[in-house]
Scaffold this motif. Structure first.
Motif, PDB file in Angstrom:
ATOM      1  N   ALA A 126     -46.174 -54.282  23.762  1.00  0.00           N
ATOM      2  CA  ALA A 126     -46.411 -55.715  23.941  1.00  0.00           C
ATOM      3  C   ALA A 126     -45.369 -56.517  23.179  1.00  0.00           C
ATOM      4  O   ALA A 126     -44.830 -56.046  22.177  1.00  0.00           O
ATOM      5  CB  ALA A 126     -47.803 -56.063  23.415  1.00  0.00           C
ATOM      6  N   GLN A 193     -49.781 -59.280  18.727  1.00  0.00           N
ATOM      7  CA  GLN A 193     -49.245 -58.842  20.025  1.00  0.00           C
ATOM      8  C   GLN A 193     -49.713 -59.781  21.125  1.00  0.00           C
ATOM      9  O   GLN A 193     -50.828 -60.309  21.048  1.00  0.00           O
ATOM     10  CB  GLN A 193     -49.780 -57.441  20.397  1.00  0.00           C
ATOM     11  CG  GLN A 193     -49.296 -56.305  19.546  1.00  0.00           C
ATOM     12  CD  GLN A 193     -49.921 -54.977  19.990  1.00  0.00           C
ATOM     13  OE1 GLN A 193     -51.004 -54.948  20.553  1.00  0.00           O
ATOM     14  NE2 GLN A 193     -49.227 -53.885  19.729  1.00  0.00           N
ATOM     15  N   MET A 281     -51.659 -49.447  27.927  1.00  0.00           N
ATOM     16  CA  MET A 281     -52.138 -50.354  28.966  1.00  0.00           C
ATOM     17  C   MET A 281     -51.210 -50.210  30.167  1.00  0.00           C
ATOM     18  O   MET A 281     -49.988 -50.326  30.037  1.00  0.00           O
ATOM     19  CB  MET A 281     -52.109 -51.800  28.453  1.00  0.00           C
ATOM     20  CG  MET A 281     -52.897 -52.749  29.295  1.00  0.00           C
ATOM     21  SD  MET A 281     -54.691 -52.529  29.062  1.00  0.00           S
ATOM     22  CE  MET A 281     -54.999 -53.706  27.754  1.00  0.00           C
TER      23      MET A 281
HETATM   24  P1  AMP Z   1     -56.534 -50.832  18.743  1.00  0.00           P
HETATM   25  O1  AMP Z   1     -57.351 -50.504  17.519  1.00  0.00           O
HETATM   26  O2  AMP Z   1     -55.136 -51.316  18.452  1.00  0.00           O
HETATM   27  O3  AMP Z   1     -56.621 -49.755  19.796  1.00  0.00           O
HETATM   28  O4  AMP Z   1     -57.299 -52.051  19.440  1.00  0.00           O
HETATM   29  C1  AMP Z   1     -58.637 -51.958  19.826  1.00  0.00           C
HETATM   30  C2  AMP Z   1     -58.787 -52.384  21.256  1.00  0.00           C
HETATM   31  O5  AMP Z   1     -58.375 -53.739  21.405  1.00  0.00           O
HETATM   32  C3  AMP Z   1     -57.907 -51.610  22.211  1.00  0.00           C
HETATM   33  O6  AMP Z   1     -58.503 -50.429  22.623  1.00  0.00           O
HETATM   34  C4  AMP Z   1     -57.740 -52.586  23.356  1.00  0.00           C
HETATM   35  O7  AMP Z   1     -58.844 -52.520  24.236  1.00  0.00           O
HETATM   36  C5  AMP Z   1     -57.742 -53.919  22.651  1.00  0.00           C
HETATM   37  N1  AMP Z   1     -56.345 -54.346  22.438  1.00  0.00           N
HETATM   38  C6  AMP Z   1     -55.558 -54.077  21.376  1.00  0.00           C
HETATM   39  N2  AMP Z   1     -54.334 -54.622  21.521  1.00  0.00           N
HETATM   40  C7  AMP Z   1     -54.349 -55.272  22.701  1.00  0.00           C
HETATM   41  C8  AMP Z   1     -53.380 -56.035  23.422  1.00  0.00           C
HETATM   42  N3  AMP Z   1     -52.155 -56.276  22.945  1.00  0.00           N
HETATM   43  N4  AMP Z   1     -53.745 -56.539  24.618  1.00  0.00           N
HETATM   44  C9  AMP Z   1     -54.986 -56.317  25.118  1.00  0.00           C
HETATM   45  N5  AMP Z   1     -55.934 -55.612  24.495  1.00  0.00           N
HETATM   46  C10 AMP Z   1     -55.638 -55.091  23.299  1.00  0.00           C
END
Ligand code: AMP
Ligand code: GLY
Length: 430
Positions: A126, A193, A281
């Motif tokens: 991102a 992000q 993603m």
């Molecule tokens: P993470 O701990 O970084 O995996 O974030 C937890 C959840 O937040 C992820 O599994 C995604 O569903 C959501 N998420 C994190 N970063 C993003 C992003 N840049 N855009 C959309 N969803 C995000």
């Protein structure tokens, strides 16, 4: 061979179950383990797996135990133990251990490190910035029109990510982490992000410092409630394979992420011997890495290992010794589904000590395995001992059948307050 496994969750029960099938293992210990790990037996000689009452992050006690019992090989499950440097500590004492060392584990332990690495080495991710100063962070959020993910740098039990869709929400998230210190020192700096849209999948790759071997796809369900509603959790269920990528597309996505990642590790002198788990993603403009984890996913592991046909001990030894290039991963054609049974109140506050009924009836079903997560044995009964309690898992030639079997097995188990999602793998069957 004498094995020590560190951790106590569903992932660790799945690892123990699979490692116990190896003819190489003649004795196995788990620190601290759960009621499920203590119920496993070794294929080689029928010996029971033994739990050891030491926490996975209690490094001095683990090292002392290792000197007394001399394990031939140690396998690390959780990120906390990796971030605390258990691999470095064991290696310094001459013990063979599987998992990334502290420096390599930074891919998970520091989101700032990871994000800078991705930008420096051209890994698709991102649009993002890293900040210590709330004013600068908010300026960047404004550029993204408030549609962003605000992430604490360090480990925060999976809770350090705040999603915003307006500038007011984004500014509140920045303040919460950088000013109010909602996650303590883990939030001394943040990553912001852009919010990515698309289907989120989990990738896993086993690495030995030079080679990375990609697993099939899987998909987690992070929200607590059906339809991806409710609070974020550690993961309420998974399935594999996820049908959003063909084998060729998966290989291509793997190339786009793993080639620059391996080249970046070589350039930066990082030797990653362990499991790299990118959260990805699938956006309209291609796959983008949301985050890296430096360990097996939980509950992804519960759907990968029933499909894995290799000897897991051999694979982890190859990952440790740098000989993965000589190994081919083999996967069964079965689909696998894992549904998590959670304690009442989870992911918020929940009680412990509820008696779990029906485990034997569920275990009697074919192609079903009930992995324990937060469970303990008390007065001869198995009771709840955590937020995520069981990973009820089934495999079958089709995803529909695997899913039906997993829910049939779930129908056999119950405990006071139990809840689970009813729509695991539904996206794939739509
Ligand atoms: P993470 O701990 O970084 O995996 O974030 C937890 C959840 O937040 C992820 O599994 C995604 O569903 C959501 N998420 C994190 N970063 C993003 C992003 N840049 N855009 C959309 N969803 C995000
Ligand atoms: N499946 C989520 C995690 O392991 O972080």
């Amino acid at each position: 061979m004498k094995l020590l496994v560190l951790g106590s969750g569903g992932r660790e029960h799945a690892l123990v179950w699979k490692l116990a099938q190896s003819p190489l293992v003649t004795r196995m210990f788990v620190a601290p383990g759960n009621a499920g790990t203590a119920g496993e037996r070794l294929a080689a000689n029928g010996a029971p797996v033994e739990n050891v009452a030491i926490g996975a992050e209690d490094i001095p006690a683990l090292v002392a135990w290792a000197h007394e019992h001399m394990p031939d090989f140690t396998v690390v499950g959780p990120d906390g133990a990796l971030g605390a440097g258990v691999v470095d500590a064991f290696q310094a004492e001459g013990f063979k251990i599987w998992g990334p060392n502290r420096r390599a584990a930074q891919f998970e332990a520091s989101k700032v490190f990871s994000q800078d690495f991705m930008l420096r080495h051209g890994i698709p991710t991102a649009k993002s910035g890293t900040f210590r100063d709330p004013v600068a962070a908010k300026r960047f959020c404004a550029k993204l029109e408030g549609r962003c993910a605000v992430k604490a740098d360090g480990l925060a039990l999976g809770k350090g990510v705040l999603l915003a869709t307006s500038l007011a929400e984004a500014e509140r998230a920045v303040d919460e982490i950088l000013v109010s210190k909602a996650f303590g020192t883990a939030g001394a700096s943040i990553v912001v992000q852009e919010l990515l849209e698309g289907m989120e999948i989990s990738l896993h790759a086993l690495c030995d410092g030079k080679t990375a071997k990609l697993f099939p796809t899987s998909q987690d369900h992070k929200r607590a409630l059906d339809g991806d509603q409710g609070l974020n959790t550690g993961g309420m269920g998974t399935y594999s394979p996820a049908p959003f990528l063909s084998d060729t597309e998966l290989a291509e996505v793997g190339r786009q992420i793993l080639y620059p990642w391996l080249a970046g590790c070589a350039a930066d002198g990082i030797e990653f011997r362990g499991l790299l788990y990118p959260g990805v993603m699938l956006t309209k403009s291609g796959p983008k890495v949301i985050e890296f984890n430096a360990r097996f996913g939980d509950p992804e592991t519960q759907v990968y290992l029933p499909r894995l046909e290799n000897d897991l001990v051999e694979l982890l030894l190859a990952s440790t010794e740098g000989t993965l290039d000589r190994v081919e991963l083999k996967w069964s054609a079965n689909a696998c589904v894992c549904v998590v049974a959670a304690s009442g109140g989870y992911p918020g506050n929940y009680g412990k000590g509820q008696v779990i009924h029906g485990l034997e009836a569920a275990a009697a079903l074919t192609s079903v395995k009930v992995f324990h997560a937060g469970t303990a044995r008390k007065d001869g009964q198995i009771v709840t001992n955590g937020g995520r309690v069981l990973g009820v898992t089934a495999w079958a030639p089709t995803l529909q059948r695997a899913r039906d079997q997993a829910y049939a097995a779930m129908g056999q188990v119950c405990f006071e307050g139990m809840h689970f999602r009813h729509d695991i793998a539904a996206k794939a069957l739509r």
